[in-house]
Write a protein that holds these residues in place. Structure first.
Motif, PDB file in Angstrom:
ATOM      1  N   THR A  82     -12.081 -33.142  41.501  1.00 25.52           N
ATOM      2  CA  THR A  82     -13.399 -33.555  42.111  1.00 25.52           C
ATOM      3  C   THR A  82     -14.369 -32.634  42.152  1.00 25.52           C
ATOM      4  N   LEU A  83     -14.145 -31.381  41.986  1.00 24.50           N
ATOM      5  CA  LEU A  83     -15.567 -30.266  41.491  1.00 24.50           C
ATOM      6  C   LEU A  83     -15.364 -29.899  40.186  1.00 24.50           C
ATOM      7  N   ALA A  84     -14.431 -30.493  39.181  1.00 25.20           N
ATOM      8  CA  ALA A  84     -14.702 -30.131  37.918  1.00 25.20           C
ATOM      9  C   ALA A  84     -15.917 -30.586  37.320  1.00 25.20           C
ATOM     10  N   LYS A  85     -16.546 -29.941  36.537  1.00 24.50           N
ATOM     11  CA  LYS A  85     -17.586 -29.992  35.818  1.00 24.50           C
ATOM     12  C   LYS A  85     -17.489 -30.685  34.146  1.00 24.50           C
ATOM     13  N   MET A  86     -16.636 -31.494  34.174  1.00 26.35           N
ATOM     14  CA  MET A  86     -16.318 -32.118  32.774  1.00 26.35           C
ATOM     15  C   MET A  86     -17.293 -33.155  32.261  1.00 26.35           C
ATOM     16  N   ASN A  87     -18.253 -33.853  33.089  1.00 23.60           N
ATOM     17  CA  ASN A  87     -19.140 -34.751  32.417  1.00 23.60           C
ATOM     18  C   ASN A  87     -20.160 -35.098  33.516  1.00 23.60           C
ATOM     19  N   ALA A  88     -21.103 -35.670  33.142  1.00 21.70           N
ATOM     20  CA  ALA A  88     -22.244 -35.942  33.882  1.00 21.70           C
ATOM     21  C   ALA A  88     -21.905 -36.513  35.458  1.00 21.70           C
ATOM     22  N   LEU A 117     -16.752 -41.401  50.691  1.00 22.14           N
ATOM     23  CA  LEU A 117     -17.184 -42.170  49.737  1.00 22.14           C
ATOM     24  C   LEU A 117     -17.546 -41.635  48.200  1.00 22.14           C
ATOM     25  N   LEU A 118     -17.937 -40.322  48.450  1.00 20.30           N
ATOM     26  CA  LEU A 118     -18.546 -39.724  47.168  1.00 20.30           C
ATOM     27  C   LEU A 118     -17.049 -39.222  46.517  1.00 20.30           C
ATOM     28  N   VAL A 119     -16.170 -38.849  47.145  1.00 22.88           N
ATOM     29  CA  VAL A 119     -15.215 -38.381  46.620  1.00 22.88           C
ATOM     30  C   VAL A 119     -14.098 -39.360  46.207  1.00 22.88           C
ATOM     31  N   GLY A 120     -14.190 -40.518  46.934  1.00 23.37           N
ATOM     32  CA  GLY A 120     -13.545 -41.777  46.648  1.00 23.37           C
ATOM     33  C   GLY A 120     -14.009 -42.059  45.478  1.00 23.37           C
ATOM     34  N   LEU A 121     -15.390 -42.643  45.137  1.00 18.33           N
ATOM     35  CA  LEU A 121     -15.607 -42.824  43.880  1.00 18.33           C
ATOM     36  C   LEU A 121     -15.447 -41.923  42.687  1.00 18.33           C
ATOM     37  N   GLN A 122     -15.271 -40.660  42.947  1.00 14.37           N
ATOM     38  CA  GLN A 122     -15.353 -39.925  41.949  1.00 14.37           C
ATOM     39  C   GLN A 122     -13.609 -39.937  41.529  1.00 14.37           C
ATOM     40  N   TYR A 123     -12.930 -40.159  42.481  1.00 17.86           N
ATOM     41  CA  TYR A 123     -11.420 -40.436  42.154  1.00 17.86           C
ATOM     42  C   TYR A 123     -11.291 -41.778  41.274  1.00 17.86           C
ATOM     43  N   VAL A 124     -12.188 -42.737  41.627  1.00 19.87           N
ATOM     44  CA  VAL A 124     -11.990 -44.093  41.036  1.00 19.87           C
ATOM     45  C   VAL A 124     -12.206 -43.863  39.556  1.00 19.87           C
ATOM     46  N   VAL A 125     -13.349 -43.250  39.600  1.00 17.85           N
ATOM     47  CA  VAL A 125     -14.059 -42.975  38.103  1.00 17.85           C
ATOM     48  C   VAL A 125     -13.037 -42.232  37.116  1.00 17.85           C
ATOM     49  N   ALA A 126     -12.550 -40.944  37.751  1.00 21.85           N
ATOM     50  CA  ALA A 126     -11.466 -40.120  37.060  1.00 21.85           C
ATOM     51  C   ALA A 126     -10.437 -40.967  36.749  1.00 21.85           C
ATOM     52  N   TRP A 127      -9.695 -41.809  37.534  1.00 27.01           N
ATOM     53  CA  TRP A 127      -8.543 -42.784  37.433  1.00 27.01           C
ATOM     54  C   TRP A 127      -8.645 -43.386  36.322  1.00 27.01           C
ATOM     55  N   GLY A 128      -9.745 -44.330  36.225  1.00 25.13           N
ATOM     56  CA  GLY A 128     -10.224 -45.301  35.401  1.00 25.13           C
ATOM     57  C   GLY A 128     -10.376 -44.717  34.107  1.00 25.13           C
ATOM     58  N   SER A 129     -10.964 -43.445  33.952  1.00 29.22           N
ATOM     59  CA  SER A 129     -11.152 -42.847  32.591  1.00 29.22           C
ATOM     60  C   SER A 129     -10.092 -42.265  32.114  1.00 29.22           C
ATOM     61  N   ARG A 180      -7.094 -43.786  32.403  1.00 26.88           N
ATOM     62  CA  ARG A 180      -6.188 -44.929  32.104  1.00 26.88           C
ATOM     63  C   ARG A 180      -6.933 -45.994  31.085  1.00 26.88           C
ATOM     64  N   SER A 181      -8.293 -46.031  30.916  1.00 30.08           N
ATOM     65  CA  SER A 181      -8.897 -46.833  29.967  1.00 30.08           C
ATOM     66  C   SER A 181      -9.924 -46.342  29.080  1.00 30.08           C
ATOM     67  N   VAL A 182      -9.620 -46.761  27.821  1.00 31.83           N
ATOM     68  CA  VAL A 182     -10.660 -45.871  26.878  1.00 31.83           C
ATOM     69  C   VAL A 182     -12.114 -46.595  27.120  1.00 31.83           C
ATOM     70  N   ARG A 183     -12.003 -47.788  27.417  1.00 31.75           N
ATOM     71  CA  ARG A 183     -13.465 -48.405  27.846  1.00 31.75           C
ATOM     72  C   ARG A 183     -14.125 -47.444  28.849  1.00 31.75           C
ATOM     73  N   VAL A 184     -13.498 -47.443  29.972  1.00 32.01           N
ATOM     74  CA  VAL A 184     -14.014 -46.599  31.089  1.00 32.01           C
ATOM     75  C   VAL A 184     -14.478 -45.146  30.454  1.00 32.01           C
ATOM     76  N   ARG A 185     -13.630 -44.549  29.911  1.00 29.03           N
ATOM     77  CA  ARG A 185     -13.848 -43.068  29.373  1.00 29.03           C
ATOM     78  C   ARG A 185     -14.986 -42.937  28.435  1.00 29.03           C
ATOM     79  N   ARG A 186     -15.144 -44.062  27.599  1.00 28.34           N
ATOM     80  CA  ARG A 186     -16.372 -44.104  26.824  1.00 28.34           C
ATOM     81  C   ARG A 186     -17.778 -44.319  27.521  1.00 28.34           C
ATOM     82  N   LEU A 187     -17.357 -45.240  28.729  1.00 22.38           N
ATOM     83  CA  LEU A 187     -18.800 -45.313  29.441  1.00 22.38           C
ATOM     84  C   LEU A 187     -19.133 -44.212  30.272  1.00 22.38           C
ATOM     85  N   VAL A 188     -18.193 -43.120  30.747  1.00 22.33           N
ATOM     86  CA  VAL A 188     -18.569 -42.162  31.622  1.00 22.33           C
ATOM     87  C   VAL A 188     -18.422 -40.811  30.977  1.00 22.33           C
TER      88      VAL A 188
END
Length: 171
Positions: A34-40, A73-85, A87-95
Motif C-alpha cells: 500500500t505504501l510502496a513507491k513503485m509507480n506514480a 477507499l484509497l487503500v481499496g483502490l490501491q489494492y485493486v490496481v496492484a491486484w490487476g497489475s 494479473r494482467s499485462v494490459r493493466v500493468r502497462r496502463l499503470v
C-alpha cells in the motif's frame, strides 16, 4: 488567529488520535504494498492518505467516519490496481512505466534522456550519490519506475537485472 477554542483543540486531539490509529491499523492490514513507491499511482495514494489525514484533523466539516471511509477507499483502490497489475499485462502497462536506461557502459543515452526529461547533471548527481564520480566505470544508470536512479557499477556480461530495460543498446 492564535487560539479559537478549547473545544477545537480537544477535537483535534481526539479525532487525530483515532484517525491516526485507524490509518496505522488499515495500513497494517492492507500490507506493505500500500505504501510502496513503485509507480506514480503508489505516490498518489501515499500523498492522498496524508492529505486525507490532514483534512480529518483540521477541517471540522469532515467527520471522522467520512475520513475513515476515505482511507478505506484509497487503500481499496490501491489494492485493486496492484491486484490487476499483477494479473494482467494490459493493466500493468496502463499503470506502470518501464525502467529506462539513461547511461550505458559510461555513455549517456541522449534519446532516452530526452524522452524521460532527464539531464546529464541529474545523472551525474546520481553517480555522486552512489559514491562514483567516473561515468566510465559505470555499467548502467537506470531511471526506475518510481523516478529514482539506480547506479550499477561494472557488471558481468549477462547481468539479469540489466536485461529487461527499455532502450538498452545491443552489445
Amino acid at each position: 488567529m492564535f487560539f479559537d477554542s478549547w473545544l477545537g483543540l480537544l477535537r483535534v486531539l481526539v479525532v487525530g488520535t483515532l484517525a491516526y490509529g485507524s490509518l496505522v491499523l488499515l495500513l497494517r492490514v492492507s500490507g506493505k504494498r500500500t505504501l510502496a513507491k513503485m509507480n506514480a499511482f503508489d505516490l498518489v495514494v501515499t500523498v492522498a492518505l496524508g492529505s486525507t489525514l490532514a483534512s480529518i484533523l483540521l477541517t471540522e466539516s469532515v467527520a471522522l467516519a467520512e475520513g475513515l471511509l476515505g482511507f478505506a477507499l484509497l487503500v481499496g483502490l490501491q489494492y485493486v490496481v496492484a491486484w490487476g497489475s499483477v494479473r494482467s499485462v494490459r493493466v500493468r502497462r496502463l499503470v506502470k512505466s518501464e525502467p529506462r536506461l539513461v547511461l550505458w557502459k559510461g555513455r549517456f543515452l541522449g534519446e532516452a534522456m530526452r524522452l524521460e526529461r532527464v539531464t546529464e547533471d541529474e545523472v551525474l548527481a546520481a553517480l555522486r550519490g552512489s559514491g562514483e564520480a567516473d561515468p566510465g566505470r559505470i555499467e548502467a544508470v537506470i531511471l526506475e519506475t518510481d523516478g529514482s536512479f539506480s547506479v550499477v557499477p561494472e557488471a558481468p556480461q549477462q547481468a539479469l537485472a540489466l536485461t529487461r530495460l527499455a532502450g538498452r543498446p545491443e552489445t
